[in-house]
Scaffold this active site. Structure first.
Site, PDB file in Angstrom:
ATOM      1  CG  ASP A 220     -17.101  12.251  13.800  1.00 15.28           C
ATOM      2  OD1 ASP A 220     -18.013  13.085  13.613  1.00 15.28           O
ATOM      3  OD2 ASP A 220     -16.209  12.407  14.640  1.00 15.28           O
ATOM      4  CB  THR A 221     -16.196  14.838   8.596  1.00 15.50           C
ATOM      5  OG1 THR A 221     -17.309  15.700   8.893  1.00 15.50           O
ATOM      6  CG2 THR A 221     -16.624  13.769   7.601  1.00 15.50           C
TER       7      THR A 221
ATOM      8  NE  ARG B 172     -23.246  13.080  12.381  1.00 12.18           N
ATOM      9  CZ  ARG B 172     -22.229  12.277  12.100  1.00 12.18           C
ATOM     10  NH1 ARG B 172     -22.195  11.609  10.963  1.00 12.18           N
ATOM     11  NH2 ARG B 172     -21.243  12.138  12.972  1.00 12.18           N
TER      12      ARG B 172
ATOM     13  CG  ASP C 202     -20.357  14.687  10.072  1.00 14.13           C
ATOM     14  OD1 ASP C 202     -21.091  15.666  10.319  1.00 14.13           O
ATOM     15  OD2 ASP C 202     -19.405  14.365  10.812  1.00 14.13           O
TER      16      ASP C 202
ATOM     17  NE  ARG D 141     -27.631  14.816  13.980  1.00 13.13           N
ATOM     18  CZ  ARG D 141     -26.366  14.845  14.396  1.00 13.13           C
ATOM     19  NH1 ARG D 141     -25.553  15.808  13.978  1.00 13.13           N
ATOM     20  NH2 ARG D 141     -25.902  13.923  15.211  1.00 13.13           N
TER      21      ARG D 141
ATOM     22  CD  GLU E 299     -18.292  19.057  14.600  1.00 14.42           C
ATOM     23  OE1 GLU E 299     -19.033  19.957  14.169  1.00 14.42           O
ATOM     24  OE2 GLU E 299     -18.660  17.875  14.712  1.00 14.42           O
TER      25      GLU E 299
END
Length: 207
Positions: free
Chosen positions: A54-55, A49, A35, A99, A57
């Site tokens: 949300d992916t 971003r 992401d 970001r 980590e």
């Protein structure tokens, strides 16, 4: 009356066009994870971003399916003839870390949608009336129904964890055998057997 109506319609169209999300072309600089990507827009390199997802980590911390999400994004962007950023009018342009927040396109394919459809991202961090939230949530429901990747019933563990546990158990067995056959004295034999049993016990819990 007709002229007034026509003027109003033209004004409305112009207002809508001014409020529409804007796109600009970008170049891939560096893949970070699922992401976050470094992209060059004009002469400026932006840390982008991906908006509304949300992916797992895959930088300092390695989470399950983080590698797959990262590879999916990098493949889409590196193979694309055209990359575009779309800034959503319902969102701030940057987050608190500086970001750039944007929808990301690879040859007109919305990268966020690709990730959600494959079960590699969760729809998250919705702080405004974003353009594609509804479509993403529908795609997420389908991925959840099909139990794809992060929505599967399997425990969230790194692939290969079970294999590592089996190797650990095997190492413990070898240590016990080595202690029984090759230890120089009783004290060393006892230590090697004890260490081997502890290794088997620790890895059995992971298996």
């Amino acid at each position: 009356m007709k002229k007034l109506l026509l003027v109003c319609m033209l004004f409305a169209i112009s207002v809508v066009s001014l409020q529409a999300n804007t796109r600009e072309e970008a170049e891939l600089v560096k893949c970070v994870d699922g992401d976050t990507t470094h992209l060059k827009v004009g002469n400026e390199v932006l840390k982008v971003r991906y908006l509304a997802i949300d992916t797992p980590e895959y930088t300092k911390e390695k989470e399950p399916y983080g590698k797959e999400a990262s590879e999916c994004v990098c493949k889409l962007l590196s193979e694309a003839d055209k990359i575009e950023l779309e800034y959503d009018d319902g969102s701030e342009k940057t987050d608190k870390y500086g970001r750039t927040l944007a929808w990301v396109y690879a040859d007109d394919r919305l990268v966020q949608m690709e990730l959600v459809q494959q079960g590699l991202a969760e729809v998250k961090y919705i702080y405004g009336d974003y353009a594609y939230t509804d479509d993403l949530q529908k795609a997420q429901k389908a991925a959840q129904a099909d139990k794809l990747n992060i929505w599967s019933n399997q425990p969230y563990e790194e692939k290969g964890a079970k294999e590592k546990a089996m190797l650990g158990i095997g190492g413990g067995v070898l240590l016990i055998v080595a202690g029984l056959l090759f230890a120089k004295n009783k004290s060393q034999r006892k230590r090697m057997i004890k260490k081997g049993m502890r290794k088997i016990s620790q890895n059995s819990k992971k298996h």
